[in-house]
Design a protein around this motif. Structure first.
Motif, PDB file in Angstrom:
ATOM      1  N   GLU A 146       0.835  -1.204   0.000  1.00 46.91           N
ATOM      2  CA  GLU A 146       0.000   0.000   0.000  1.00 46.91           C
ATOM      3  C   GLU A 146       0.870   1.254   0.000  1.00 46.91           C
ATOM      4  O   GLU A 146       0.587   2.224  -0.716  1.00 46.91           O
ATOM      5  N   TYR A 147       1.942   1.252   0.791  1.00 51.03           N
ATOM      6  CA  TYR A 147       2.862   2.390   0.824  1.00 51.03           C
ATOM      7  C   TYR A 147       3.476   2.623  -0.553  1.00 51.03           C
ATOM      8  O   TYR A 147       3.601   3.765  -1.014  1.00 51.03           O
ATOM      9  N   CYS A 148       3.864   1.536  -1.208  1.00 49.23           N
ATOM     10  CA  CYS A 148       4.455   1.656  -2.539  1.00 49.23           C
ATOM     11  C   CYS A 148       3.463   2.262  -3.525  1.00 49.23           C
ATOM     12  O   CYS A 148       3.806   3.144  -4.321  1.00 49.23           O
ATOM     13  N   LYS A 149       2.231   1.800  -3.448  1.00 44.74           N
ATOM     14  CA  LYS A 149       1.182   2.303  -4.346  1.00 44.74           C
ATOM     15  C   LYS A 149       0.960   3.797  -4.126  1.00 44.74           C
ATOM     16  O   LYS A 149       0.841   4.573  -5.075  1.00 44.74           O
ATOM     17  N   GLU A 150       0.938   4.214  -2.879  1.00 42.84           N
ATOM     18  CA  GLU A 150       0.668   5.617  -2.535  1.00 42.84           C
ATOM     19  C   GLU A 150       1.837   6.531  -2.916  1.00 42.84           C
ATOM     20  O   GLU A 150       1.647   7.731  -3.126  1.00 42.84           O
ATOM     21  N   ASN A 151       3.047   5.971  -3.000  1.00 46.60           N
ATOM     22  CA  ASN A 151       4.240   6.796  -3.217  1.00 46.60           C
ATOM     23  C   ASN A 151       4.924   6.548  -4.558  1.00 46.60           C
ATOM     24  O   ASN A 151       6.083   6.894  -4.745  1.00 46.60           O
ATOM     25  N   ASP A 152       4.178   5.958  -5.504  1.00 49.59           N
ATOM     26  CA  ASP A 152       4.684   5.729  -6.864  1.00 49.59           C
ATOM     27  C   ASP A 152       5.986   4.938  -6.846  1.00 49.59           C
ATOM     28  O   ASP A 152       6.964   5.289  -7.510  1.00 49.59           O
ATOM     29  N   ILE A 153       5.994   3.884  -6.050  1.00 43.39           N
ATOM     30  CA  ILE A 153       7.145   2.982  -5.943  1.00 43.39           C
ATOM     31  C   ILE A 153       6.742   1.641  -6.555  1.00 43.39           C
ATOM     32  O   ILE A 153       5.689   1.098  -6.227  1.00 43.39           O
ATOM     33  N   THR A 154       7.560   1.118  -7.439  1.00 47.49           N
ATOM     34  CA  THR A 154       7.276  -0.180  -8.047  1.00 47.49           C
ATOM     35  C   THR A 154       7.700  -1.288  -7.097  1.00 47.49           C
ATOM     36  O   THR A 154       8.834  -1.293  -6.603  1.00 47.49           O
ATOM     37  N   PHE A 155       6.781  -2.227  -6.839  1.00 47.23           N
ATOM     38  CA  PHE A 155       7.094  -3.360  -5.964  1.00 47.23           C
ATOM     39  C   PHE A 155       7.434  -4.570  -6.820  1.00 47.23           C
ATOM     40  O   PHE A 155       6.648  -5.000  -7.660  1.00 47.23           O
ATOM     41  N   TYR A 156       8.641  -5.112  -6.594  1.00 44.73           N
ATOM     42  CA  TYR A 156       9.095  -6.313  -7.302  1.00 44.73           C
ATOM     43  C   TYR A 156       8.976  -7.511  -6.368  1.00 44.73           C
ATOM     44  O   TYR A 156       9.493  -7.482  -5.244  1.00 44.73           O
ATOM     45  N   ALA A 157       8.301  -8.545  -6.834  1.00 44.92           N
ATOM     46  CA  ALA A 157       8.094  -9.746  -6.029  1.00 44.92           C
ATOM     47  C   ALA A 157       9.127 -10.798  -6.399  1.00 44.92           C
ATOM     48  O   ALA A 157       9.103 -11.337  -7.505  1.00 44.92           O
ATOM     49  N   TYR A 158      10.071 -11.070  -5.484  1.00 47.53           N
ATOM     50  CA  TYR A 158      11.018 -12.142  -5.782  1.00 47.53           C
ATOM     51  C   TYR A 158      10.559 -13.436  -5.113  1.00 47.53           C
ATOM     52  O   TYR A 158       9.778 -13.434  -4.171  1.00 47.53           O
ATOM     53  N   MET A 159      11.031 -14.560  -5.626  1.00 42.33           N
ATOM     54  CA  MET A 159      10.627 -15.890  -5.182  1.00 42.33           C
ATOM     55  C   MET A 159       9.114 -16.085  -5.281  1.00 42.33           C
ATOM     56  O   MET A 159       8.501 -16.742  -4.452  1.00 42.33           O
ATOM     57  N   VAL A 160       8.517 -15.504  -6.306  1.00 46.19           N
ATOM     58  CA  VAL A 160       7.064 -15.601  -6.488  1.00 46.19           C
ATOM     59  C   VAL A 160       6.638 -17.045  -6.757  1.00 46.19           C
ATOM     60  O   VAL A 160       5.499 -17.427  -6.472  1.00 46.19           O
ATOM     61  N   LEU A 161       7.541 -17.849  -7.283  1.00 45.38           N
ATOM     62  CA  LEU A 161       7.257 -19.280  -7.512  1.00 45.38           C
ATOM     63  C   LEU A 161       7.893 -20.152  -6.429  1.00 45.38           C
ATOM     64  O   LEU A 161       7.904 -21.370  -6.540  1.00 45.38           O
ATOM     65  N   GLU A 162       8.390 -19.515  -5.380  1.00 47.62           N
ATOM     66  CA  GLU A 162       9.072 -20.214  -4.288  1.00 47.62           C
ATOM     67  C   GLU A 162      10.117 -21.193  -4.832  1.00 47.62           C
ATOM     68  O   GLU A 162      10.172 -22.367  -4.468  1.00 47.62           O
ATOM     69  N   GLN A 163      10.951 -20.667  -5.711  1.00 50.39           N
ATOM     70  CA  GLN A 163      12.075 -21.409  -6.287  1.00 50.39           C
ATOM     71  C   GLN A 163      11.633 -22.732  -6.920  1.00 50.39           C
ATOM     72  O   GLN A 163      12.387 -23.693  -6.976  1.00 50.39           O
ATOM     73  N   GLY A 164      10.396 -22.753  -7.401  1.00 52.09           N
ATOM     74  CA  GLY A 164       9.880 -23.931  -8.101  1.00 52.09           C
ATOM     75  C   GLY A 164       8.833 -24.697  -7.326  1.00 52.09           C
ATOM     76  O   GLY A 164       8.139 -25.557  -7.888  1.00 52.09           O
ATOM     77  N   ALA A 165       8.657 -24.406  -6.042  1.00 56.71           N
ATOM     78  CA  ALA A 165       7.701 -25.146  -5.219  1.00 56.71           C
ATOM     79  C   ALA A 165       6.255 -24.936  -5.661  1.00 56.71           C
ATOM     80  O   ALA A 165       5.387 -25.771  -5.390  1.00 56.71           O
ATOM     81  N   LEU A 166       5.967 -23.818  -6.344  1.00 59.04           N
ATOM     82  CA  LEU A 166       4.603 -23.537  -6.804  1.00 59.04           C
ATOM     83  C   LEU A 166       4.424 -23.794  -8.305  1.00 59.04           C
ATOM     84  O   LEU A 166       3.431 -23.359  -8.882  1.00 59.04           O
ATOM     85  N   THR A 167       5.346 -24.504  -8.908  1.00 57.51           N
ATOM     86  CA  THR A 167       5.243 -24.756 -10.353  1.00 57.51           C
ATOM     87  C   THR A 167       4.483 -26.030 -10.694  1.00 57.51           C
ATOM     88  O   THR A 167       4.057 -26.224 -11.827  1.00 57.51           O
ATOM     89  N   GLY A 168       4.331 -26.928  -9.706  1.00 57.85           N
ATOM     90  CA  GLY A 168       3.710 -28.215  -9.994  1.00 57.85           C
ATOM     91  C   GLY A 168       4.705 -29.252 -10.470  1.00 57.85           C
ATOM     92  O   GLY A 168       4.374 -30.429 -10.630  1.00 57.85           O
ATOM     93  N   LYS A 169       5.939 -28.835 -10.681  1.00 55.69           N
ATOM     94  CA  LYS A 169       6.968 -29.773 -11.167  1.00 55.69           C
ATOM     95  C   LYS A 169       7.437 -30.710 -10.051  1.00 55.69           C
ATOM     96  O   LYS A 169       7.774 -31.871 -10.295  1.00 55.69           O
ATOM     97  N   TYR A 170       7.450 -30.199  -8.825  1.00 53.91           N
ATOM     98  CA  TYR A 170       7.979 -30.975  -7.710  1.00 53.91           C
ATOM     99  C   TYR A 170       6.852 -31.469  -6.807  1.00 53.91           C
ATOM    100  O   TYR A 170       5.899 -30.737  -6.515  1.00 53.91           O
ATOM    101  N   ASN A 171       6.963 -32.711  -6.369  1.00 51.57           N
ATOM    102  CA  ASN A 171       5.968 -33.302  -5.481  1.00 51.57           C
ATOM    103  C   ASN A 171       6.635 -34.410  -4.669  1.00 51.57           C
ATOM    104  O   ASN A 171       7.861 -34.586  -4.734  1.00 51.57           O
TER     105      ASN A 171
END
Length: 315
Positions: free
Chosen positions: A186-211
């Motif tokens: 919210e702070y980023c949105k209010e202050n024109d700051i771009t938020f970059y999300a790293y590990m959005v796939l949790e290094q592959g844990a959310l890809t479905g490749k690993y089980n």
């Protein structure tokens, strides 16, 4: 920065080898030859925002990326790299020293987005970024792994010199939303700051490749962090898969589209051409509010913590 920003950034953390590099963290052993087609395909698809750091593979990630950058026009690429306090030299200005080394490896005389990688000492390191920005060596100032109070303090220090934070980069995924809960998004949105999300796939844990039947490579940092949670993630990944069927995309693309729907730029690590093509497709998916909420509810139900050894909770 007057360059057009794509909806996704491509990450080169797992490129190269060495401490905090692809072999140690990801279980990869990728050379320049392995990655050339990945880079070329990305540029062809208009995905020109690349995120790396001096610490990744002890500079080997930057070196590989820099060798590719030599062959294209500098204005056709957006380079994001980082100053990491833990590996700072004893020179008079360690940030300038590390920046010089990064510029040399990356074959460039300026960096589009330069980050203070973590908040070891906000009062000490923030002022040293100011001359880099004023001299044009860096076009945007970013902070990574900082909490809201630290972000505000950095902005106070920069503001006295007519500068500001342009970007925040924190761990942010369906399994790790502390930056949202802490009010950073919210702070980023209010202050024109771009938020970059790293590990959005949790290094592959959310890809479905690993089980359970196909866990992460034994001995890697990923195996230590995620292999014990693969059972708990099954229902969430199944929903990522189900939503993906509607859009004709994979679970990984759906997870990236979720991050875009939250108003962030996801950083997607790429080591293969098909991952670049999937990132390009993910940038064009628009999830419904109901789909976003459903994924978050299921993610919360997993009760899986993905706070890593270098991180702190943002709340």
């Amino acid at each position: 920065m007057d360059k057009m920003m794509p909806k996704v950034a491509l990450g080169a953390w797992s490129w190269g080898t060495g401490a905090v590099g692809g072999d140690k963290v990801f279980g990869n052993h990728l050379s320049q030859d392995d990655l050339k087609s990945v880079f070329e395909n990305a540029i062809k698809n208009g995905l020109n925002l690349w995120d790396t750091a001096a610490i990744y593979g002890e500079g080997s990630s930057e070196t590989i990326l820099g060798n590719f950058i030599k062959d294209i026009r500098r204005e056709d690429i957006i380079i994001s790299t980082k100053f990491t306090p833990q590996i700072a030299s004893e020179s008079a200005n360690p940030i300038q020293t590390m920046l010089n080394e990064s510029k040399e490896r990356l074959n460039t005389n300026y960096i589009d987005i330069y980050w203070i990688h973590n908040p070891m000492d906000v009062e000490k390191w923030t002022p040293l970024v100011i001359p880099l920005a004023k001299s044009g060596q860096i076009k945007q100032i970013g902070v990574s792994n900082h909490n809201l109070n630290e972000i505000k303090r950095v902005n106070e220090i920069l503001g006295k010199e007519g500068l500001k934070i342009s970007a925040v980069q924190n761990h942010f995924s369906l399994l790790h939303r502390s930056s949202e809960k802490a009010g950073i998004l919210e702070y980023c949105k209010e202050n024109d700051i771009t938020f970059y999300a790293y590990m959005v796939l949790e290094q592959g844990a959310l890809t479905g490749k690993y089980n359970m039947e196909n866990p992460f490579p034994k001995g890697s940092g990923r195996a230590e962090s995620y292999n014990n949670s693969l059972k708990e993630l099954e229902i969430l990944i199944e929903e990522l898969r189900n939503i993906g069927i509607k859009y004709n995309v994979s679970p990984a693309q759906t997870a990236a589209a979720w991050a875009i729907a939250k108003g962030t730029i996801p950083i997607i690590g790429v080591t293969k051409v098909h991952q670049v093509e999937e990132a390009y497709q993910a940038a064009n998916i628009v999830l419904t509010e109901n789909e976003v909420n459903t994924l978050q509810i299921l993610a919360d139900k997993t009760r899986v913590s993905t706070l890593r050894e270098w991180e702190k909770e943002m709340i």
